[in-house]
Motif scaffolding. Structure first.
Motif, PDB file in Angstrom:
ATOM      1  N   THR A  12       3.940   0.710  -7.146  1.00  0.00           N
ATOM      2  CA  THR A  12       3.479   0.857  -5.625  1.00  0.00           C
ATOM      3  C   THR A  12       4.653   2.201  -5.187  1.00  0.00           C
ATOM      4  O   THR A  12       4.836   2.029  -4.702  1.00  0.00           O
ATOM      5  CB  THR A  12       2.848   0.252  -4.374  1.00  0.00           C
ATOM      6  OG1 THR A  12       2.341  -0.775  -4.821  1.00  0.00           O
ATOM      7  CG2 THR A  12       2.430   1.112  -3.208  1.00  0.00           C
ATOM      8  N   ALA A  60      -0.098  13.021  -3.084  1.00  0.00           N
ATOM      9  CA  ALA A  60      -1.084  13.236  -3.810  1.00  0.00           C
ATOM     10  C   ALA A  60      -2.419  13.951  -3.406  1.00  0.00           C
ATOM     11  O   ALA A  60      -2.899  14.410  -4.662  1.00  0.00           O
ATOM     12  CB  ALA A  60      -1.609  11.780  -4.625  1.00  0.00           C
ATOM     13  N   SER A  79       0.929  -1.476   0.668  1.00  0.00           N
ATOM     14  CA  SER A  79      -0.252   0.028   0.078  1.00  0.00           C
ATOM     15  C   SER A  79       0.993   1.056   0.225  1.00  0.00           C
ATOM     16  O   SER A  79       1.901   1.242   0.451  1.00  0.00           O
ATOM     17  CB  SER A  79      -0.950   0.090   1.336  1.00  0.00           C
ATOM     18  OG  SER A  79      -0.095  -0.108   2.555  1.00  0.00           O
ATOM     19  N   PHE A  80       0.055   2.602  -0.482  1.00  0.00           N
ATOM     20  CA  PHE A  80       0.914   3.808  -0.689  1.00  0.00           C
ATOM     21  C   PHE A  80       1.008   3.841   0.591  1.00  0.00           C
ATOM     22  O   PHE A  80       0.756   4.035   1.501  1.00  0.00           O
ATOM     23  CB  PHE A  80       0.348   4.802  -1.301  1.00  0.00           C
ATOM     24  CG  PHE A  80      -0.274   4.125  -2.886  1.00  0.00           C
ATOM     25  CD1 PHE A  80       0.783   4.582  -3.415  1.00  0.00           C
ATOM     26  CD2 PHE A  80      -1.279   4.235  -2.812  1.00  0.00           C
ATOM     27  CE1 PHE A  80       0.969   4.250  -4.209  1.00  0.00           C
ATOM     28  CE2 PHE A  80      -1.279   3.423  -4.484  1.00  0.00           C
ATOM     29  CZ  PHE A  80      -0.238   4.108  -5.198  1.00  0.00           C
ATOM     30  N   GLY A  92      -5.568   6.642  -0.944  1.00  0.00           N
ATOM     31  CA  GLY A  92      -4.950   5.714  -1.880  1.00  0.00           C
ATOM     32  C   GLY A  92      -4.966   4.568  -3.030  1.00  0.00           C
ATOM     33  O   GLY A  92      -5.528   4.037  -2.494  1.00  0.00           O
ATOM     34  N   ASP A  93      -4.958   5.416  -3.727  1.00  0.00           N
ATOM     35  CA  ASP A  93      -5.058   4.004  -4.849  1.00  0.00           C
ATOM     36  C   ASP A  93      -3.753   3.788  -6.291  1.00  0.00           C
ATOM     37  O   ASP A  93      -3.571   5.404  -6.507  1.00  0.00           O
ATOM     38  CB  ASP A  93      -6.676   5.062  -5.892  1.00  0.00           C
ATOM     39  CG  ASP A  93      -7.003   3.681  -6.491  1.00  0.00           C
ATOM     40  OD1 ASP A  93      -7.374   2.730  -6.981  1.00  0.00           O
ATOM     41  OD2 ASP A  93      -6.979   4.359  -8.202  1.00  0.00           O
ATOM     42  N   HIS A  94      -3.795   2.920  -6.671  1.00  0.00           N
ATOM     43  CA  HIS A  94      -3.046   3.153  -8.297  1.00  0.00           C
ATOM     44  C   HIS A  94      -3.872   3.056  -9.875  1.00  0.00           C
ATOM     45  O   HIS A  94      -4.878   2.548  -9.495  1.00  0.00           O
ATOM     46  CB  HIS A  94      -2.605   1.480  -8.296  1.00  0.00           C
ATOM     47  CG  HIS A  94      -1.959   0.561  -6.746  1.00  0.00           C
ATOM     48  ND1 HIS A  94      -2.162   0.703  -6.090  1.00  0.00           N
ATOM     49  CD2 HIS A  94      -0.736   0.559  -6.762  1.00  0.00           C
ATOM     50  CE1 HIS A  94      -1.805  -0.255  -5.646  1.00  0.00           C
ATOM     51  NE2 HIS A  94      -0.010  -0.205  -6.373  1.00  0.00           N
ATOM     52  N   GLN A 116       3.664   9.588   0.249  1.00  0.00           N
ATOM     53  CA  GLN A 116       3.047   9.342  -0.541  1.00  0.00           C
ATOM     54  C   GLN A 116       1.678   9.964  -1.494  1.00  0.00           C
ATOM     55  O   GLN A 116       0.866  10.305  -1.856  1.00  0.00           O
ATOM     56  CB  GLN A 116       2.788   8.216  -0.957  1.00  0.00           C
ATOM     57  CG  GLN A 116       4.543   7.221  -1.508  1.00  0.00           C
ATOM     58  CD  GLN A 116       4.635   5.993  -2.034  1.00  0.00           C
ATOM     59  OE1 GLN A 116       3.528   5.138  -1.684  1.00  0.00           O
ATOM     60  NE2 GLN A 116       4.805   5.278  -3.546  1.00  0.00           N
ATOM     61  N   LYS A 117       0.839   9.472   0.096  1.00  0.00           N
ATOM     62  CA  LYS A 117      -1.285   9.832  -0.246  1.00  0.00           C
ATOM     63  C   LYS A 117      -1.498  11.466   0.073  1.00  0.00           C
ATOM     64  O   LYS A 117      -1.578  12.136  -0.631  1.00  0.00           O
ATOM     65  CB  LYS A 117      -1.679   8.497   1.135  1.00  0.00           C
ATOM     66  CG  LYS A 117      -1.575   7.408   0.427  1.00  0.00           C
ATOM     67  CD  LYS A 117      -2.756   7.112   1.357  1.00  0.00           C
ATOM     68  CE  LYS A 117      -1.911   6.332   3.044  1.00  0.00           C
ATOM     69  NZ  LYS A 117      -3.257   5.505   3.488  1.00  0.00           N
ATOM     70  N   CYS A 127       0.170   7.338  -7.720  1.00  0.00           N
ATOM     71  CA  CYS A 127      -0.336   7.001  -6.535  1.00  0.00           C
ATOM     72  C   CYS A 127      -1.987   8.529  -6.784  1.00  0.00           C
ATOM     73  O   CYS A 127      -1.207   9.081  -7.341  1.00  0.00           O
ATOM     74  CB  CYS A 127      -0.075   7.681  -5.423  1.00  0.00           C
ATOM     75  SG  CYS A 127      -1.189   7.918  -3.822  1.00  0.00           S
ATOM     76  N   GLN A 128      -2.978   8.153  -6.897  1.00  0.00           N
ATOM     77  CA  GLN A 128      -4.041   9.183  -6.484  1.00  0.00           C
ATOM     78  C   GLN A 128      -4.932   8.843  -5.796  1.00  0.00           C
ATOM     79  O   GLN A 128      -4.864   7.676  -5.040  1.00  0.00           O
ATOM     80  CB  GLN A 128      -4.789   8.786  -8.320  1.00  0.00           C
ATOM     81  CG  GLN A 128      -5.894   7.955  -8.110  1.00  0.00           C
ATOM     82  CD  GLN A 128      -6.758   7.183  -9.151  1.00  0.00           C
ATOM     83  OE1 GLN A 128      -6.219   8.713  -9.612  1.00  0.00           O
ATOM     84  NE2 GLN A 128      -7.201   6.284  -9.887  1.00  0.00           N
TER      85      GLN A 128
END
Length: 366
Positions: A347, A313, A304-305, A335-337, A309-310, A352-353
């Motif tokens: 990842t 984004a 997972s991010f 967080g989503d790929h 990273q989250k 990341c979005q």
């Protein structure tokens, strides 16, 4: 239930001690059944059983034990099996240990006469319990609150004791039992704590252990369960012929139940498994075997991010969900790929979005 205190010596207890494996374990000149149907195999480790003998040799008190009085005047152990066997094994010469201040390892027969007498004369306090079988079992559950506690399966073995349980224990609950010899590479836990037996009953009966045991309590044997287990393990070996250590502990039964009638290309599966094993995105390698059969990514515990990273984004998107165009607080997003893992997405920050909870839950592999 009637409870009466009773006192005896280690010498009296160990008289006629006999461990006849599946035939049972007895002491007190054959009058004490140490391992009735609801009791487990001996599970004390070396340190624990030595501590019992050392306690007695020093004259320190051991915890009180509980015996059930049988209709014929004999007894069976309700609580105290481990302590009883530890004392009897030492007197019977099954192990050596430093004792009475001497550093060397000494068997009972190597003790001085006065040392032997001191140990054999040590007094044990027992509560004799008389009552209905249901009362005896309830009492057993209540007092099982210290030491090596029973597992759920051990308690169920007590409740549903009978020919089926005795047979099942021969297959699944002994050191080096048939189930261990056949499937130890694929099973987690240990046979003597009933882990194998519990797992296989869960497999064959969709998780309902007690329901299965209640239904088969009076069966003459557990051959059906044993045949099922053999079939599962043979299916696993045929489906995944290349063994890897991460195959140990996989819930093989449910996979067999679901896919046993399908024609499976074992070579093609092996190619996928060998590729996935090297994928750093997969955190739970043991989940690969279920994934290659049913395609459910939840088996894999994918990376997972990170929080950083989250956050990056979220700031980049200014809090706007790209799927619905609405603004959300950071805590309301996930967080989503951008490119899903199944399509090669990694990842990493650039993949990341942040999506709102609704869109993240309904995205899927688009």
């Amino acid at each position: 239930m009637k409870i009466t205190p009773y006192e005896l010596t280690v010498g009296e207890l160990a008289e006629g001690y006999l461990d006849n494996a599946e035939g049972g374990v007895v002491a007190l000149d054959g009058k004490l059944d140490i391992r009735p149907p609801y009791q487990r195999e001996f599970v004390y480790n070396e340190k624990q059983r030595r501590a019992v003998v050392e306690t007695a040799s020093k004259g320190f008190p051991l915890n009180v034990m509980y015996w059930a009085v049988q209709e014929d005047g004999t007894f069976e152990v309700i609580d105290g099996q481990q302590r009883t066997i530890s004392l009897c094994q030492y007197v019977d010469g099954e192990f050596a240990m430093p004792l009475f201040g001497k550093p060397e390892q000494r068997y009972f027969n190597n003790l001085q006469v006065d040392e032997k007498k001191k140990l054999l004369d040590y007094k044990i306090t027992v509560y004799l319990c008389e009552g209905e079988p249901s009362e005896k079992l309830d009492w057993f559950k209540v007092i099982n609150t210290a030491g090596e506690k029973l597992t759920n399966q051990e308690l169920l073995n007590a409740i549903y004791s009978g020919p089926w349980v005795s047979s099942a224990k021969q297959y699944f609950s002994k050191t080096n039992c048939p189930a261990y010899q056949l499937g130890s590479n694929y099973m987690s836990g240990t046979p003597i704590r009933q882990d194998y037996l519990e797992d296989v009953i869960q497999w064959i009966n969709d998780g309902d252990v007690e329901g299965y045991m209640g239904l088969h309590k009076d069966d003459p044997n557990a051959s059906k369960l044993w045949i099922y287990f053999q079939t599962v393990i043979e299916w696993v070996k045929a489906t995944f012929p290349h063994y890897r250590s991460n195959m140990k502990g996989v819930k093989w039964g449910p996979l067999y139940n679901k896919f046993k009638d399908e024609i499976i290309d074992a070579n093609a599966l092996e190619e996928r498994v060998s590729t996935l094993i090297l994928d750093d995105e997969i955190q739970k390698k043991s989940g690969i075997y279920a994934y290659v059969l049913d395609g459910d990514e939840r088996h894999l515990n994918l990376r997972s991010f990170s929080e950083k990273q989250k956050r990056e984004a979220y700031e980049r998107q200014k809090g706007i969900c790209p799927a619905c165009g609405k603004h959300f607080a950071f805590e309301e997003m996930a967080g989503d790929h951008i490119v899903p893992w199944s399509k090669g997405g990694k990842t990493v920050a650039e993949n990341c979005q942040m999506l709102c909870a609704f869109d993240n839950g309904s995205k899927g592999n688009r």
